[in-house]
Design an enzyme around this catalytic site. Structure first.
Site, PDB file in Angstrom:
ATOM      1  N   PHE A  11       0.825  -1.215   0.000  1.00 44.13           N
ATOM      2  CA  PHE A  11       0.000   0.000   0.000  1.00 44.13           C
ATOM      3  C   PHE A  11       0.863   1.271   0.000  1.00 44.13           C
ATOM      4  O   PHE A  11       0.780   2.104  -0.921  1.00 44.13           O
ATOM      5  CB  PHE A  11      -0.925  -0.076   1.232  1.00 44.13           C
ATOM      6  CG  PHE A  11      -1.520   1.207   1.673  1.00 44.13           C
ATOM      7  CD1 PHE A  11      -2.166   2.049   0.772  1.00 44.13           C
ATOM      8  CD2 PHE A  11      -1.456   1.595   3.017  1.00 44.13           C
ATOM      9  CE1 PHE A  11      -2.736   3.249   1.198  1.00 44.13           C
ATOM     10  CE2 PHE A  11      -2.017   2.786   3.438  1.00 44.13           C
ATOM     11  CZ  PHE A  11      -2.643   3.623   2.533  1.00 44.13           C
ATOM     12  N   TYR A 139       3.263  -7.566  16.786  1.00 42.79           N
ATOM     13  CA  TYR A 139       3.604  -6.655  15.686  1.00 42.79           C
ATOM     14  C   TYR A 139       4.409  -5.470  16.221  1.00 42.79           C
ATOM     15  O   TYR A 139       5.473  -5.126  15.686  1.00 42.79           O
ATOM     16  CB  TYR A 139       2.326  -6.153  14.998  1.00 42.79           C
ATOM     17  CG  TYR A 139       2.571  -4.994  14.039  1.00 42.79           C
ATOM     18  CD1 TYR A 139       3.190  -5.198  12.813  1.00 42.79           C
ATOM     19  CD2 TYR A 139       2.192  -3.688  14.382  1.00 42.79           C
ATOM     20  CE1 TYR A 139       3.428  -4.137  11.940  1.00 42.79           C
ATOM     21  CE2 TYR A 139       2.418  -2.627  13.517  1.00 42.79           C
ATOM     22  CZ  TYR A 139       3.041  -2.854  12.298  1.00 42.79           C
ATOM     23  OH  TYR A 139       3.278  -1.805  11.445  1.00 42.79           O
ATOM     24  N   VAL A 183      -9.140  -0.204   9.582  1.00 41.71           N
ATOM     25  CA  VAL A 183     -10.449   0.334   9.932  1.00 41.71           C
ATOM     26  C   VAL A 183     -11.042   1.250   8.857  1.00 41.71           C
ATOM     27  O   VAL A 183     -12.234   1.125   8.524  1.00 41.71           O
ATOM     28  CB  VAL A 183     -10.380   0.995  11.337  1.00 41.71           C
ATOM     29  CG1 VAL A 183      -9.402   2.127  11.393  1.00 41.71           C
ATOM     30  CG2 VAL A 183     -11.719   1.458  11.786  1.00 41.71           C
ATOM     31  N   ILE A 199     -18.133  -2.268  15.890  1.00 46.36           N
ATOM     32  CA  ILE A 199     -17.197  -1.463  16.692  1.00 46.36           C
ATOM     33  C   ILE A 199     -16.806  -2.242  17.933  1.00 46.36           C
ATOM     34  O   ILE A 199     -17.673  -2.753  18.653  1.00 46.36           O
ATOM     35  CB  ILE A 199     -17.863  -0.140  17.132  1.00 46.36           C
ATOM     36  CG1 ILE A 199     -18.137   0.739  15.933  1.00 46.36           C
ATOM     37  CG2 ILE A 199     -16.978   0.604  18.101  1.00 46.36           C
ATOM     38  CD1 ILE A 199     -18.629   2.110  16.326  1.00 46.36           C
ATOM     39  N   ARG A 207      -7.598   7.289  17.120  1.00 46.96           N
ATOM     40  CA  ARG A 207      -6.353   7.039  16.397  1.00 46.96           C
ATOM     41  C   ARG A 207      -5.982   8.291  15.601  1.00 46.96           C
ATOM     42  O   ARG A 207      -6.822   9.132  15.301  1.00 46.96           O
ATOM     43  CB  ARG A 207      -6.514   5.859  15.425  1.00 46.96           C
ATOM     44  CG  ARG A 207      -6.752   4.511  16.098  1.00 46.96           C
ATOM     45  CD  ARG A 207      -5.532   4.011  16.846  1.00 46.96           C
ATOM     46  NE  ARG A 207      -5.755   2.705  17.474  1.00 46.96           N
ATOM     47  CZ  ARG A 207      -6.211   2.538  18.717  1.00 46.96           C
ATOM     48  NH1 ARG A 207      -6.495   3.579  19.471  1.00 46.96           N
ATOM     49  NH2 ARG A 207      -6.371   1.325  19.222  1.00 46.96           N
TER      50      ARG A 207
HETATM   51  P1  NAD Z   1       1.483  -3.746   3.018  1.00 52.24           P
HETATM   52  O1  NAD Z   1       1.171  -5.082   3.609  1.00 52.24           O
HETATM   53  O2  NAD Z   1       0.556  -3.200   1.997  1.00 52.24           O
HETATM   54  O3  NAD Z   1       2.971  -3.758   2.412  1.00 52.24           O
HETATM   55  C1  NAD Z   1       3.973  -4.620   2.882  1.00 52.24           C
HETATM   56  C2  NAD Z   1       4.587  -5.284   1.671  1.00 52.24           C
HETATM   57  O4  NAD Z   1       5.659  -6.130   2.102  1.00 52.24           O
HETATM   58  C3  NAD Z   1       3.596  -6.168   0.909  1.00 52.24           C
HETATM   59  O5  NAD Z   1       3.575  -5.776  -0.448  1.00 52.24           O
HETATM   60  C4  NAD Z   1       4.150  -7.576   1.071  1.00 52.24           C
HETATM   61  O6  NAD Z   1       3.917  -8.379  -0.074  1.00 52.24           O
HETATM   62  C5  NAD Z   1       5.629  -7.308   1.318  1.00 52.24           C
HETATM   63  N1  NAD Z   1       6.306  -8.360   2.072  1.00 52.24           N
HETATM   64  C6  NAD Z   1       5.890  -8.953   3.215  1.00 52.24           C
HETATM   65  N2  NAD Z   1       6.805  -9.852   3.619  1.00 52.24           N
HETATM   66  C7  NAD Z   1       7.812  -9.826   2.718  1.00 52.24           C
HETATM   67  C8  NAD Z   1       9.036 -10.532   2.588  1.00 52.24           C
HETATM   68  N3  NAD Z   1       9.394 -11.476   3.479  1.00 52.24           N
HETATM   69  N4  NAD Z   1       9.840 -10.265   1.539  1.00 52.24           N
HETATM   70  C9  NAD Z   1       9.475  -9.327   0.615  1.00 52.24           C
HETATM   71  N5  NAD Z   1       8.331  -8.626   0.686  1.00 52.24           N
HETATM   72  C10 NAD Z   1       7.509  -8.869   1.724  1.00 52.24           C
HETATM   73  O7  NAD Z   1       1.634  -2.729   4.247  1.00 52.24           O
HETATM   74  P2  NAD Z   1       1.798  -1.149   4.257  1.00 52.24           P
HETATM   75  O8  NAD Z   1       0.622  -0.617   4.972  1.00 52.24           O
HETATM   76  O9  NAD Z   1       2.156  -0.625   2.920  1.00 52.24           O
HETATM   77  O10 NAD Z   1       3.051  -0.998   5.239  1.00 52.24           O
HETATM   78  C11 NAD Z   1       4.378  -0.749   4.760  1.00 52.24           C
HETATM   79  C12 NAD Z   1       5.299  -0.573   5.952  1.00 52.24           C
HETATM   80  O11 NAD Z   1       4.860   0.528   6.746  1.00 52.24           O
HETATM   81  C13 NAD Z   1       5.344  -1.792   6.885  1.00 52.24           C
HETATM   82  O12 NAD Z   1       6.671  -1.945   7.338  1.00 52.24           O
HETATM   83  C14 NAD Z   1       4.449  -1.378   8.043  1.00 52.24           C
HETATM   84  O13 NAD Z   1       4.829  -2.017   9.253  1.00 52.24           O
HETATM   85  C15 NAD Z   1       4.700   0.120   8.088  1.00 52.24           C
HETATM   86  N6  NAD Z   1       3.588   0.853   8.684  1.00 52.24           N
HETATM   87  C16 NAD Z   1       2.380   0.927   8.042  1.00 52.24           C
HETATM   88  C17 NAD Z   1       1.339   1.635   8.640  1.00 52.24           C
HETATM   89  C18 NAD Z   1      -0.022   1.752   7.982  1.00 52.24           C
HETATM   90  O14 NAD Z   1      -0.920   2.340   8.602  1.00 52.24           O
HETATM   91  N7  NAD Z   1      -0.222   1.273   6.772  1.00 52.24           N
HETATM   92  C19 NAD Z   1       1.521   2.227   9.901  1.00 52.24           C
HETATM   93  C20 NAD Z   1       2.749   2.102  10.517  1.00 52.24           C
HETATM   94  C21 NAD Z   1       3.787   1.435   9.898  1.00 52.24           C
END
Ligand code: NAD
Length: 315
Positions: A11, A139, A183, A199, A207
């Site tokens: 994403f 997590y 959410v 909910i 949040r």
């Molecule tokens: P997402 O799940 O859409 O993206 C994560 C990507 O990592 C996916 O495309 C998945 O295919 C890939 N992936 C997972 N395991 C893998 C592996 N072993 N090797 C290669 N690729 C792998 O999530 P996102 O929301 O885009 O989050 C991206 C980053 O931002 C993450 O590290 C997440 O912890 C962090 N983050 C996101 C949010 C949020 O609200 N979306 C908030 C805080 C932190």
């Protein structure tokens, strides 16, 4: 510049990769597609399907890279409660593998996508980076461990490191898995499709929701900002929104009434999580630009998942 984005088909990763390409950079993406969608990446992006623990593959991809964005992770808090070992494997061991490969390839900088979840419950209204983390899920523990590994290994091997603690990101392209969906897209889908919203708790939990374009602006700034080595920086809006307020905002934009089911017996998680944004302002010169109502409107307008739902709901 030349970038490698791990998890770049996810994403946040897709929005970041497409933004960097539009600015004229060279962008490589490594993603195992466990959750990502490579077809959303601009055709000029070099996409490789693979795992972050596949050393030979990542060595090749790191050739002449100036900066790594490490986004690959498993990202669901409730799922991590069920599968803590898998979360540890990807988010902690995977991060160490990326750092080792960076050392071997001589890459000089990494930006880690960390999370506001590491704060857990705190006694202050807005959480700042000096607080003692209080992670409340595997997590959150895994993201805190990843931060510590990145900064410690970076110091030992002379790699510049910065961790961005992203709060609740939302925007077009966020997946809606059948269970444990984030959410905002889950609520929008239910309201547009005339389904019911469940909910947890009393709906007063709040949040800090930040639009994905704002998150990406912060990530872009972090690649080149000076004086941020080993820093940990909150990326949020500093505005808290309760679940009730969120539903009200979606109702207003969609002109639909939500059918709400409350389940007080399920824990709503941390009661309030809101970022102190001072450090992002002073170190990155970053201030979020998108208000929640505008972000929700853009989400509904731009995300094909909702255009489909809203057309169907009109039939
Ligand atoms: P997402 O799940 O859409 O993206 C994560 C990507 O990592 C996916 O495309 C998945 O295919 C890939 N992936 C997972 N395991 C893998 C592996 N072993 N090797 C290669 N690729 C792998 O999530 P996102 O929301 O885009 O989050 C991206 C980053 O931002 C993450 O590290 C997440 O912890 C962090 N983050 C996101 C949010 C949020 O609200 N979306 C908030 C805080 C932190």
């Amino acid at each position: 510049m030349r970038f490698l984005i791990t998890g770049g088909a996810g994403f946040i990763g897709v929005t970041l990769a497409n933004q960097l390409i539009s600015q004229g950079h060279t962008v490589r993406v490594l993603d195992n597609l466990s959750a990502g969608h490579a077809e959303l990446l601009h055709t000029d992006i070099h996409f490789t399907r693979g795992d972050i623990e596949d050393k030979p593959k990542i060595w090749r991809l790191l050739n002449k890279v100036d900066c790594v964005y490490h986004l690959a992770a498993r990202v669901s808090v409730p799922e991590s409660v069920l599968y803590p070992r898998e979360y540890n494997q990807t988010n902690v061991s995977g991060t160490v593998a990326v750092m080792e490969a960076m050392r071997d390839a001589g890459v000089k900088r990494v930006v880690l996508a960390s999370s506001g979840a590491i704060y857990g419950g705190q006694l202050v209204e807005k959480v700042h980076e000096e607080l003692m983390p209080n992670p409340a899920s595997p997590y959150a523990v895994s993201k805190l461990a990843a931060e510590n590994y990145v900064h410690t290994i970076g110091k030992l091997w002379d790699i510049e490191t910065v961790s961005l603690r992203i709060f609740n990101a939302y925007g077009p392209g966020q997946s809606i898995p059948p269970i444990h969906a984030p959410v905002i897209p889950a609520f929008v889908q239910q309201i547009l499709g005339h389904g019911s919203i469940l909910i947890h708790g009393d709906g007063q939990q709040s949040r800090d929701f930040i639009y994905v374009d704002d998150v990406v602006r912060a990530l872009v700034l972090a690649a080149t900002a000076t004086g941020i080595n080993r820093e940990t920086i909150n990326i949020g809006t500093g505005v808290g929104t309760t679940m009730k307020q969120l539903i009200g905002a979606i109702e207003e934009i969609t002109n639909q009434r939500a059918q709400i089911i409350k389940n007080p017996s399920v824990s709503p998680g941390v009661i309030s999580l809101m970022a102190d944004t001072q450090r992002a302002k002073s170190l990155l010169n970053f201030t979020p630009q998108v208000a929640l109502s505008d972000g929700l409107a853009m989400l509904i307008e731009r995300d094909p998942q909702f255009q489909r739902v809203s057309t169907e709901s009109l039939r």
